[in-house]
Motif scaffolding. Structure first.
Motif, PDB file in Angstrom:
ATOM      1  N   ALA A   8     -63.569  17.790 -17.743  1.00  0.00           N
ATOM      2  CA  ALA A   8     -64.792  17.019 -17.504  1.00  0.00           C
ATOM      3  C   ALA A   8     -65.456  17.421 -16.190  1.00  0.00           C
ATOM      4  N   ILE A   9     -64.655  17.699 -15.169  1.00  0.00           N
ATOM      5  CA  ILE A   9     -65.214  18.080 -13.876  1.00  0.00           C
ATOM      6  C   ILE A   9     -65.941  19.415 -13.964  1.00  0.00           C
ATOM      7  N   VAL A  10     -65.371  20.382 -14.646  1.00  0.00           N
ATOM      8  CA  VAL A  10     -65.994  21.703 -14.744  1.00  0.00           C
ATOM      9  C   VAL A  10     -66.880  21.852 -15.975  1.00  0.00           C
ATOM     10  N   SER A  11     -66.997  20.814 -16.768  1.00  0.00           N
ATOM     11  CA  SER A  11     -67.822  20.788 -17.977  1.00  0.00           C
ATOM     12  C   SER A  11     -67.427  21.860 -18.980  1.00  0.00           C
ATOM     13  N   ARG A  12     -66.132  22.119 -19.085  1.00  0.00           N
ATOM     14  CA  ARG A  12     -65.612  23.084 -20.057  1.00  0.00           C
ATOM     15  C   ARG A  12     -64.340  22.508 -20.646  1.00  0.00           C
ATOM     16  N   ASP A  13     -64.106  22.799 -21.887  1.00  0.00           N
ATOM     17  CA  ASP A  13     -62.882  22.356 -22.543  1.00  0.00           C
ATOM     18  C   ASP A  13     -61.972  23.547 -22.769  1.00  0.00           C
ATOM     19  N   MET A  14     -60.706  23.236 -22.885  1.00  0.00           N
ATOM     20  CA  MET A  14     -59.722  24.261 -23.219  1.00  0.00           C
ATOM     21  C   MET A  14     -59.825  24.545 -24.712  1.00  0.00           C
ATOM     22  N   PRO A  15     -59.417  25.748 -25.133  1.00  0.00           N
ATOM     23  CA  PRO A  15     -59.339  26.010 -26.569  1.00  0.00           C
ATOM     24  C   PRO A  15     -58.342  25.056 -27.222  1.00  0.00           C
ATOM     25  N   MET A  16     -58.483  24.765 -28.475  1.00  0.00           N
ATOM     26  CA  MET A  16     -57.639  23.873 -29.271  1.00  0.00           C
ATOM     27  C   MET A  16     -57.849  22.395 -28.938  1.00  0.00           C
ATOM     28  N   GLY A  17     -58.979  22.039 -28.350  1.00  0.00           N
ATOM     29  CA  GLY A  17     -59.331  20.638 -28.154  1.00  0.00           C
ATOM     30  C   GLY A  17     -58.413  19.877 -27.219  1.00  0.00           C
ATOM     31  N   TRP A  18     -58.052  18.669 -27.632  1.00  0.00           N
ATOM     32  CA  TRP A  18     -57.277  17.799 -26.746  1.00  0.00           C
ATOM     33  C   TRP A  18     -55.860  18.303 -26.532  1.00  0.00           C
ATOM     34  N   ILE A  19     -55.294  19.022 -27.497  1.00  0.00           N
ATOM     35  CA  ILE A  19     -53.961  19.604 -27.295  1.00  0.00           C
ATOM     36  C   ILE A  19     -54.040  20.672 -26.202  1.00  0.00           C
ATOM     37  N   GLY A  20     -55.069  21.476 -26.224  1.00  0.00           N
ATOM     38  CA  GLY A  20     -55.275  22.470 -25.170  1.00  0.00           C
ATOM     39  C   GLY A  20     -55.478  21.818 -23.814  1.00  0.00           C
ATOM     40  N   ILE A  57     -58.669  24.871 -11.635  1.00  0.00           N
ATOM     41  CA  ILE A  57     -58.629  26.324 -11.533  1.00  0.00           C
ATOM     42  C   ILE A  57     -58.130  26.932 -12.840  1.00  0.00           C
ATOM     43  N   PHE A  58     -57.084  26.333 -13.420  1.00  0.00           N
ATOM     44  CA  PHE A  58     -56.529  26.847 -14.669  1.00  0.00           C
ATOM     45  C   PHE A  58     -57.540  26.759 -15.809  1.00  0.00           C
ATOM     46  N   VAL A  59     -58.238  25.635 -15.924  1.00  0.00           N
ATOM     47  CA  VAL A  59     -59.244  25.467 -16.981  1.00  0.00           C
ATOM     48  C   VAL A  59     -60.377  26.482 -16.799  1.00  0.00           C
ATOM     49  N   LEU A  60     -60.824  26.699 -15.570  1.00  0.00           N
ATOM     50  CA  LEU A  60     -61.884  27.681 -15.327  1.00  0.00           C
ATOM     51  C   LEU A  60     -61.448  29.084 -15.725  1.00  0.00           C
ATOM     52  N   VAL A  61     -60.242  29.467 -15.330  1.00  0.00           N
ATOM     53  CA  VAL A  61     -59.757  30.809 -15.643  1.00  0.00           C
ATOM     54  C   VAL A  61     -59.612  30.999 -17.153  1.00  0.00           C
ATOM     55  N   ILE A  62     -58.983  30.044 -17.828  1.00  0.00           N
ATOM     56  CA  ILE A  62     -58.790  30.164 -19.275  1.00  0.00           C
ATOM     57  C   ILE A  62     -60.121  30.166 -20.015  1.00  0.00           C
ATOM     58  N   SER A  63     -61.065  29.329 -19.599  1.00  0.00           N
ATOM     59  CA  SER A  63     -62.357  29.301 -20.286  1.00  0.00           C
ATOM     60  C   SER A  63     -63.123  30.601 -20.069  1.00  0.00           C
ATOM     61  N   MET A  64     -62.996  31.219 -18.891  1.00  0.00           N
ATOM     62  CA  MET A  64     -63.646  32.506 -18.657  1.00  0.00           C
ATOM     63  C   MET A  64     -63.000  33.604 -19.506  1.00  0.00           C
ATOM     64  N   VAL A  65     -61.687  33.585 -19.598  1.00  0.00           N
ATOM     65  CA  VAL A  65     -60.986  34.595 -20.389  1.00  0.00           C
ATOM     66  C   VAL A  65     -61.334  34.458 -21.860  1.00  0.00           C
ATOM     67  N   THR A  66     -61.336  33.229 -22.391  1.00  0.00           N
ATOM     68  CA  THR A  66     -61.617  33.046 -23.812  1.00  0.00           C
ATOM     69  C   THR A  66     -63.077  33.335 -24.126  1.00  0.00           C
ATOM     70  N   ARG A  67     -63.977  33.068 -23.223  1.00  0.00           N
ATOM     71  CA  ARG A  67     -65.387  33.417 -23.461  1.00  0.00           C
ATOM     72  C   ARG A  67     -65.589  34.922 -23.417  1.00  0.00           C
ATOM     73  N   GLY A  68     -64.845  35.595 -22.542  1.00  0.00           N
ATOM     74  CA  GLY A  68     -64.931  37.055 -22.476  1.00  0.00           C
ATOM     75  C   GLY A  68     -64.388  37.714 -23.722  1.00  0.00           C
ATOM     76  N   ILE A  69     -63.331  37.150 -24.299  1.00  0.00           N
ATOM     77  CA  ILE A  69     -62.752  37.693 -25.513  1.00  0.00           C
ATOM     78  C   ILE A  69     -63.664  37.424 -26.701  1.00  0.00           C
ATOM     79  N   ALA A  70     -64.326  36.277 -26.722  1.00  0.00           N
ATOM     80  CA  ALA A  70     -65.165  35.898 -27.853  1.00  0.00           C
ATOM     81  C   ALA A  70     -66.437  36.754 -27.936  1.00  0.00           C
ATOM     82  N   LYS A  71     -66.841  37.353 -26.840  1.00  0.00           N
ATOM     83  CA  LYS A  71     -68.090  38.144 -26.852  1.00  0.00           C
ATOM     84  C   LYS A  71     -67.897  39.457 -27.461  1.00  0.00           C
TER      85      LYS A  71
END
Length: 71
Positions: A8-20, A57-71
């Motif tokens: 919520a703070i970084v306005s990004r969610d982890m992959p796999m929703g609430w489990i992520g 920090i972990f959520v930011l890194v994972i969201s950047m990695v998954t967005r980079g892979i998705a492109k």
């Protein structure tokens, strides 16, 4: 809760929703305490502030990695 708060703070969610978010919160809290130490208020044996910072920090890194892979 920590993972959902970090998402919520970084306005990004982890992959796999609430489990992520749960997994991201646990890993981020562990990393945050390992890197920043156990300072500040504690709840259930976990330092809240380093846990939140580590999870953010972990959520930011994972969201950047998954967005980079998705492109």
């Amino acid at each position: 809760m920590i993972g959902a708060l970090a998402g919520a703070i970084v306005s990004r969610d982890m992959p796999m929703g609430w489990i992520g978010n749960i997994v991201g919160g646990l890993i981020g809290a562990w990393l945050g305490e390992a890197v920043f130490g156990a300072w500040g208020p504690q709840l259930a044996g976990m330092a809240i502030l380093p846990a939140i910072v580590g999870a953010i920090i972990f959520v930011l890194v994972i969201s950047m990695v998954t967005r980079g892979i998705a492109k």
